[in-house]
Write an enzyme that holds these catalytic residues in place. Structure first.
Site, PDB file in Angstrom:
ATOM      1  N   GLY A   1      -0.466  -0.632   6.799  1.00  0.00           N
ATOM      2  CA  GLY A   1      -0.958  -0.579   8.162  1.00  0.00           C
ATOM      3  C   GLY A   1      -2.007  -1.629   8.443  1.00  0.00           C
ATOM      4  O   GLY A   1      -2.138  -2.622   7.719  1.00  0.00           O
ATOM      5  N   ASP A   2      -2.783  -1.384   9.507  1.00  0.00           N
ATOM      6  CA  ASP A   2      -3.818  -2.342   9.901  1.00  0.00           C
ATOM      7  C   ASP A   2      -4.908  -2.480   8.835  1.00  0.00           C
ATOM      8  O   ASP A   2      -5.485  -3.550   8.670  1.00  0.00           O
ATOM      9  CB  ASP A   2      -4.445  -1.900  11.231  1.00  0.00           C
TER      10      ASP A   2
ATOM     11  N   THR B   1      -0.808  -1.656  -4.707  1.00  0.00           N
ATOM     12  CA  THR B   1      -2.242  -1.362  -4.838  1.00  0.00           C
ATOM     13  C   THR B   1      -2.465   0.104  -5.227  1.00  0.00           C
ATOM     14  O   THR B   1      -1.707   0.992  -4.837  1.00  0.00           O
ATOM     15  CB  THR B   1      -2.985  -1.671  -3.530  1.00  0.00           C
TER      16      THR B   1
ATOM     17  N   ARG C   1      -5.966  13.850  12.469  1.00  0.00           N
ATOM     18  CA  ARG C   1      -7.423  13.813  12.621  1.00  0.00           C
ATOM     19  C   ARG C   1      -7.848  12.881  13.749  1.00  0.00           C
ATOM     20  O   ARG C   1      -8.882  13.100  14.386  1.00  0.00           O
ATOM     21  CB  ARG C   1      -8.083  13.378  11.308  1.00  0.00           C
TER      22      ARG C   1
ATOM     23  N   ARG D   1     -10.437  13.486   6.750  1.00  0.00           N
ATOM     24  CA  ARG D   1      -9.243  12.881   6.151  1.00  0.00           C
ATOM     25  C   ARG D   1      -8.261  13.936   5.647  1.00  0.00           C
ATOM     26  O   ARG D   1      -7.059  13.683   5.560  1.00  0.00           O
ATOM     27  CB  ARG D   1      -9.635  11.942   5.013  1.00  0.00           C
TER      28      ARG D   1
ATOM     29  N   ASN E   1       0.864  -1.184   0.000  1.00  0.00           N
ATOM     30  CA  ASN E   1       0.000   0.000   0.000  1.00  0.00           C
ATOM     31  C   ASN E   1       0.898   1.230   0.000  1.00  0.00           C
ATOM     32  O   ASN E   1       1.530   1.538   1.016  1.00  0.00           O
ATOM     33  CB  ASN E   1      -0.907  -0.002   1.227  1.00  0.00           C
TER      34      ASN E   1
END
Length: 493
Positions: free
Chosen positions: A152-153, A126, A266, A260, A94
């Site tokens: 990440g997760d 991706t 954020r 975002r 990613n």
């Protein structure tokens, strides 16, 4: 030479001549300083490493001379050390997650190690959300020894959903059935941390370090992990491996989605805003206690490498399932569901500690990765000051469950029904009343009406507040070994 007799030769370590001994009986490679050929036995300065953790071996000549006996034979394939090592991996990267460093981290820190270990890879960078999940449904995954996600997760969740979903489709299992027995995937998942929090990696490895995770993949470590299925009206919403959060954590994720443009800050902004709002929500939680487990949420025994609690709990759960399979007893009917009504600031369900650099102990420090249970944490209505005290406990060593307004249970299934039930959930409410008795909305309200919160499922917002959750014991395996005990933990245990 006897089978148990160590094989000896020489090597150079940091430009120092060393004698080396390969001990097949203990599966160890030892080396120690040696002033000349055949000199000396190992002393106090000897070092050793398990053979299973050697990444690669290369035979070279030193001044054209070789040891006359017990010399290394050239190894064409380094993974010949152990059969469980991967040879060919599918890698998803990613490039947008976290600080946008995923591709750079893989190319600079991970790819060279894979090359050194003679691991071949196919790489997919991706370009959009859910691409990894969709790819795993379409491509031939039989040719790979594992799937690696760099991100990440959220990236891990994509791979998890794709791999679990593909496995169930191949096995003919309907994922939309809440009581379906899901089939474990034969492929392991490797996580190269490159996100903003990397909770799953931190909770399973103990650090968010790309090289450490790459080495776990190379040596073929294997760590079983529970997965929770989340359903609404006989429809699968998502799978969860870390946090299911309603109320506080649900409100944070829902609010942060609107911001975002702020970047990673954020989450801090939405967290402060949610804390100051201090909303609480009324509903009914019904759960089936995990009586097969040998631990408890407050026993201060964290999940560690080679965890006894996970092994023993899985064995006892399998015994329960055998009894049910052969008709000796229906365990779900024999065991009594518990019902808790009230007004909650937060409802959290964790399959792991959910530790991260900001919260080294996590939301439930004694949660276990593979014991077939989830820790259900209920934070009832309290003052803003007391809730702050509870949150601060996540950053220190104190027991975060030691408050009168906090309850924690170890469960294998649970359901939640909010006070304000949508029209489509009215039948769910009636079934709940038949099974569990009166729900909260049948009693006088404890405060003014409030709207429903949302569920935070591993960082994604769920569409319905009414859910049914079931833990599937050790459904997936990671390229990891669990967090290894520190010397202090070993002394304390």
């Amino acid at each position: 030479m006897g089978a148990e007799e160590p094989l000896r030769s020489e090597l150079w370590v940091k430009r120092q001549r060393c004698a080396v001994s390969l001990d097949p009986a203990r599966a160890l490679l030892r080396w120690w300083p040696s002033p000349g050929p055949g000199a000396g036995a190992p002393g106090a300065d000897a070092c050793s490493v398990p053979i299973s953790e050697i990444i690669t071996v290369e035979e070279t000549d030193t001044h054209g001379k070789r040891s006359g006996s017990g010399k290394w034979q050239k190894m064409e394939k380094p993974f010949a050390f152990t059969a469980s090592r991967p040879k060919h991996l599918l890698v998803f990267i990613n490039p947008f997650g976290g600080k946008g460093q995923g591709k750079r981290i893989y190319e600079r820190k991970v790819a060279p190690l894979f090359t050194l270990a003679s691991i071949t890879t196919e790489i997919i960078v991706t370009e959009r959300a859910n691409q990894a999940k969709e790819s795993l449904y379409e491509i031939n995954i039989d040719k790979y020894d594992g799937i690696v996600c760099v991100g990440g997760d959220g990236m891990f969740s994509e791979v998890l959903h794709g791999l679990v979903g593909r496995t169930q489709r191949n096995a003919g299992v309907d994922q939309n059935q809440p009581r379906a027995a899901l089939v474990p995937s034969p492929l392991r998942i490797g996580i190269i941390p490159a996100g903003s929090t990397d909770c799953v990696c931190f909770s399973t490895v103990g650090t968010n370090d790309a090289e450490t995770s790459a080495l776990h993949i190379i040596v073929g470590d294997s760590l079983p992990m529970d997965v929770s299925s989340v359903h609404h009206n006989s429809t699968l919403l998502r799978y969860s491996v870390s946090l299911l959060g309603y109320g506080f954590y649900g409100d944070i994720i829902k609010d942060s989605e609107k911001k975002r443009w702020m970047g990673l800050i954020r989450y801090d902004f939405s967290g402060l805003k949610t804390f100051l709002s201090h909303h609480c929500y009324e509903g009914t939680v019904s759960f089936l206690p995990a009586r097969h487990t040998v631990g408890s949420p407050r026993d201060r025994k964290p999940c560690r490498a080679g965890c006894f609690v996970c092994r023993q709990s899985k064995q006892q759960l399998e015994e329960e399932q055998k009894k049910s399979l052969y008709g000796l007893e229906n365990t779900e009917e024999v065991e009594e569901w518990k019902v808790v009504c009230g007004k909650f600031l937060a409802i959290n369900a964790t399959n792991m500690s959910c530790a991260c650099p900001r919260s080294p102990q996590g939301l439930s420090p004694a949660a276990h990765l593979g014991d077939g249970s989830s820790d259900l944490i209920l934070i009832r209505k309290c003052s803003r000051f007391n809730f702050l005290r509870f949150l601060v406990r996540h950053t220190n060593q104190y027991d975060q469950f030691d408050f009168a307004f906090v309850e924690v249970y170890r469960v294998k299934k649970f359901q939640f029904l909010p006070e304000h039930v949508e029209e489509e959930d009215s039948d769910l409410k009636e079934r709940g009343k038949m099974r569990f008795g009166p729900v909260c909305s049948d009693t006088p309200p404890c405060c003014g009406a409030a709207s429903n919160s949302s569920w935070n499922c591993d960082g994604e917002t769920l569409s319905s507040p009414s859910i049914e959750v079931r833990v599937h014991c050790q459904l997936v395996r990671l390229f990891a070994r669990g967090i290894e005990e520190s010397p202090k933990e070993e002394r304390d245990s």
